[in-house]
Design a protein around this motif. Structure first.
Motif, PDB file in Angstrom:
ATOM      1  N   TYR A   3       0.716  -1.096   0.021  1.00 60.38           N
ATOM      2  CA  TYR A   3       0.028  -0.033  -0.178  1.00 60.38           C
ATOM      3  C   TYR A   3       0.780   1.243   0.052  1.00 60.38           C
ATOM      4  O   TYR A   3       0.607   2.263  -0.643  1.00 60.38           O
ATOM      5  N   LYS A   7       1.160   4.163  -2.742  1.00 60.43           N
ATOM      6  CA  LYS A   7       0.772   5.311  -2.389  1.00 60.43           C
ATOM      7  C   LYS A   7       2.043   6.454  -2.842  1.00 60.43           C
ATOM      8  O   LYS A   7       1.737   7.344  -3.504  1.00 60.43           O
ATOM      9  N   HIS A  10       2.035   6.581  -6.593  1.00 54.81           N
ATOM     10  CA  HIS A  10       0.739   7.507  -6.900  1.00 54.81           C
ATOM     11  C   HIS A  10       0.974   8.944  -6.579  1.00 54.81           C
ATOM     12  O   HIS A  10       0.944   9.878  -7.769  1.00 54.81           O
ATOM     13  N   LEU A  11       1.472   9.354  -5.730  1.00 59.99           N
ATOM     14  CA  LEU A  11       2.072  10.933  -5.618  1.00 59.99           C
ATOM     15  C   LEU A  11       3.182  11.335  -6.550  1.00 59.99           C
ATOM     16  O   LEU A  11       3.138  12.524  -6.902  1.00 59.99           O
ATOM     17  N   VAL A  14       1.192  11.867  -9.806  1.00 55.93           N
ATOM     18  CA  VAL A  14       0.430  13.209  -9.788  1.00 55.93           C
ATOM     19  C   VAL A  14       1.600  14.198  -9.719  1.00 55.93           C
ATOM     20  O   VAL A  14       1.108  15.248 -10.698  1.00 55.93           O
ATOM     21  N   PHE A  18       0.895  16.475 -13.401  1.00 60.53           N
ATOM     22  CA  PHE A  18       0.536  18.128 -13.015  1.00 60.53           C
ATOM     23  C   PHE A  18       1.786  19.059 -13.860  1.00 60.53           C
ATOM     24  O   PHE A  18       1.507  19.845 -14.347  1.00 60.53           O
ATOM     25  N   ALA A  72      -3.325   4.242  -8.364  1.00 63.04           N
ATOM     26  CA  ALA A  72      -4.343   4.228  -7.668  1.00 63.04           C
ATOM     27  C   ALA A  72      -5.429   2.855  -7.721  1.00 63.04           C
ATOM     28  O   ALA A  72      -5.903   2.462  -6.692  1.00 63.04           O
ATOM     29  N   LYS A  91     -13.909  12.478  -4.660  1.00 59.99           N
ATOM     30  CA  LYS A  91     -12.335  12.633  -5.375  1.00 59.99           C
ATOM     31  C   LYS A  91     -12.339  12.084  -6.902  1.00 59.99           C
ATOM     32  O   LYS A  91     -12.099  12.846  -7.702  1.00 59.99           O
ATOM     33  N   ILE A 138      -8.803  18.203  -5.081  1.00 64.20           N
ATOM     34  CA  ILE A 138      -8.669  16.820  -5.026  1.00 64.20           C
ATOM     35  C   ILE A 138      -7.583  16.673  -3.957  1.00 64.20           C
ATOM     36  O   ILE A 138      -7.888  15.444  -3.081  1.00 64.20           O
ATOM     37  N   ALA A 142      -8.046  14.146  -0.505  1.00 63.47           N
ATOM     38  CA  ALA A 142      -7.411  12.994  -0.203  1.00 63.47           C
ATOM     39  C   ALA A 142      -6.756  13.065   1.101  1.00 63.47           C
ATOM     40  O   ALA A 142      -6.733  12.063   1.995  1.00 63.47           O
ATOM     41  N   LYS A 145     -10.398  13.768   3.698  1.00 66.05           N
ATOM     42  CA  LYS A 145     -11.104  12.725   3.583  1.00 66.05           C
ATOM     43  C   LYS A 145     -12.556  13.111   3.954  1.00 66.05           C
ATOM     44  O   LYS A 145     -12.956  14.300   3.719  1.00 66.05           O
TER      45      LYS A 145
HETATM   46  C1  HEM Z   1      -7.299   7.804 -10.614  1.00 65.29           C
HETATM   47  C2  HEM Z   1      -7.922   8.052  -9.735  1.00 65.29           C
HETATM   48  C3  HEM Z   1      -7.404   7.965  -8.169  1.00 65.29           C
HETATM   49  C4  HEM Z   1      -7.789   7.359  -7.169  1.00 65.29           C
HETATM   50  C5  HEM Z   1      -8.511   6.186  -7.287  1.00 65.29           C
HETATM   51  C6  HEM Z   1      -7.185   7.590  -6.153  1.00 65.29           C
HETATM   52  C7  HEM Z   1      -7.253   6.865  -4.949  1.00 65.29           C
HETATM   53  C8  HEM Z   1      -6.396   7.017  -3.747  1.00 65.29           C
HETATM   54  C9  HEM Z   1      -6.209   6.328  -2.654  1.00 65.29           C
HETATM   55  C10 HEM Z   1      -7.084   5.181  -2.454  1.00 65.29           C
HETATM   56  C11 HEM Z   1      -5.481   7.059  -1.774  1.00 65.29           C
HETATM   57  C12 HEM Z   1      -5.115   6.454  -0.502  1.00 65.29           C
HETATM   58  C13 HEM Z   1      -5.684   7.263   0.799  1.00 65.29           C
HETATM   59  C14 HEM Z   1      -5.112   6.891   1.980  1.00 65.29           C
HETATM   60  O1  HEM Z   1      -4.383   5.891   2.264  1.00 65.29           O
HETATM   61  O2  HEM Z   1      -5.147   7.671   2.934  1.00 65.29           O
HETATM   62  C15 HEM Z   1      -4.857   8.160  -2.393  1.00 65.29           C
HETATM   63  C16 HEM Z   1      -4.179   9.076  -1.854  1.00 65.29           C
HETATM   64  C17 HEM Z   1      -3.774  10.205  -2.435  1.00 65.29           C
HETATM   65  N1  HEM Z   1      -3.968  10.685  -3.588  1.00 65.29           N
HETATM   66 FE1  HEM Z   1      -5.304   9.724  -4.885  1.00 65.29          FE
HETATM   67  N2  HEM Z   1      -6.557   8.767  -6.335  1.00 65.29           N
HETATM   68  C18 HEM Z   1      -6.788   9.143  -7.516  1.00 65.29           C
HETATM   69  C19 HEM Z   1      -6.256  10.230  -8.298  1.00 65.29           C
HETATM   70  C20 HEM Z   1      -5.506  11.177  -7.599  1.00 65.29           C
HETATM   71  C21 HEM Z   1      -5.124  12.459  -8.113  1.00 65.29           C
HETATM   72  C22 HEM Z   1      -5.525  12.941  -9.423  1.00 65.29           C
HETATM   73  C23 HEM Z   1      -4.637  13.153  -7.223  1.00 65.29           C
HETATM   74  C24 HEM Z   1      -4.044  14.566  -7.203  1.00 65.29           C
HETATM   75  C25 HEM Z   1      -4.397  15.582  -7.909  1.00 65.29           C
HETATM   76  C26 HEM Z   1      -4.486  12.483  -6.034  1.00 65.29           C
HETATM   77  C27 HEM Z   1      -3.843  12.832  -4.756  1.00 65.29           C
HETATM   78  C28 HEM Z   1      -3.749  11.945  -3.672  1.00 65.29           C
HETATM   79  C29 HEM Z   1      -2.996  12.412  -2.628  1.00 65.29           C
HETATM   80  C30 HEM Z   1      -2.435  13.678  -2.338  1.00 65.29           C
HETATM   81  C31 HEM Z   1      -2.858  11.251  -1.647  1.00 65.29           C
HETATM   82  C32 HEM Z   1      -2.399  11.192  -0.354  1.00 65.29           C
HETATM   83  C33 HEM Z   1      -3.288  11.353   0.938  1.00 65.29           C
HETATM   84  C34 HEM Z   1      -2.731  10.745   2.255  1.00 65.29           C
HETATM   85  O3  HEM Z   1      -1.632  10.264   2.265  1.00 65.29           O
HETATM   86  O4  HEM Z   1      -3.356  10.893   2.954  1.00 65.29           O
HETATM   87  N3  HEM Z   1      -5.108  11.238  -6.445  1.00 65.29           N
HETATM   88  N4  HEM Z   1      -5.570   8.225  -3.687  1.00 65.29           N
END
Ligand code: HEM
Length: 187
Positions: A3, A7, A10-11, A14, A18, A72, A91, A138, A142, A145
């Motif tokens: 995970y 994550k 994923h970041l 992003v 951008f 994601a 989101k 977004i 994120a 929440k």
């Molecule tokens: C493609 C669709 C997306 C899905 C399904 C998705 C899903 C997720 C999930 C499940 C998490 C983990 C949340 C956690 O563990 O707390 C996450 C984290 C995050 N996502 Fe996405 N995301 C997507 C797109 C994006 C986009 C486009 C951005 C930014 C513009 C973004 C920004 C973030 C950020 C900043 C986090 C970190 C949050 C944290 O650690 O608390 N995500 N995302």
């Protein structure tokens, strides 16, 4: 552990996505403004911007989007429970808008290349503010929440972001007018 890997990337995705989106539309500004130049400068500039846009889209913007979405999918398949969260549904609505913007940029890129685009540099400058709004919403969803507060602090931050975007537009306009005045006085 998987995970956290998902994550992290994923970041990273992003950030890359951008960077690509912001720079791409900035190139559209220069590409549109190249029409105001005389030949052969105009054709040389347009050909150069076309190459830069294609490379940026194929090497940075599109891969950034793919990494973000793939990671994601990794996140939600490692913890499917998250799919029930209200914040994720909201989101995803904004992410859908972002994907629409991404595809629209590709369409504009093709129109600029074929000389069919009627947009001005000023319009592209304004368009470049759209991903800023999506990014802010977004990221806030994120991070906060389901606890995203809609109190005065949040609205002040939103107002600050809008004020910053508006002042960037005004500054660019002021600089352009000064530039135009200077070039007309040289002519
Ligand atoms: C493609 C669709 C997306 C899905 C399904 C998705 C899903 C997720 C999930 C499940 C998490 C983990 C949340 C956690 O563990 O707390 C996450 C984290 C995050 N996502 Fe996405 N995301 C997507 C797109 C994006 C986009 C486009 C951005 C930014 C513009 C973004 C920004 C973030 C950020 C900043 C986090 C970190 C949050 C944290 O650690 O608390 N995500 N995302």
């Amino acid at each position: 552990m998987a995970y956290y890997w998902f994550k992290s990337f994923h970041l990273i995705g992003v950030v890359v996505w951008f960077a690509g989106l912001f720079y791409l539309v900035r190139l559209f500004v220069y590409h549109a403004e190249a029409s105001e130049k005389k030949e052969p400068e105009q054709s040389i500039l347009k050909a150069q911007y076309e190459i830069m846009e294609k490379r940026l889209y194929n090497i940075i913007t599109n891969p950034g989007m793919m990494v973000t979405v793939t990671m994601a999918i990794g996140l939600v398949s490692t913890e499917p429970e998250v799919l029930k969260s209200g914040w994720l549904h909201i989101k995803l609505t904004f992410v859908a808008l972002l994907l629409g913007y991404h595809l629209y940029c590709k369409k504009i890129m093709k129109q600029l290349a074929s000389g069919e685009c009627q947009w001005t540099g000023q319009q592209f400058r304004a368009l470049n503010e759209a991903p800023t709004v999506l990014l802010v919403v977004i990221v806030l969803l994120a991070i906060f929440k389901n606890n995203l507060p809609l109190d005065l602090t949040t609205w002040l931050i939103v107002a600050l972001v809008i004020a910053m975007a508006a002042s960037i537009q005004l500054y660019a306009k002021k600089r352009r007018l000064a530039q135009e005045k200077l070039s007309s006085s040289i002519d």
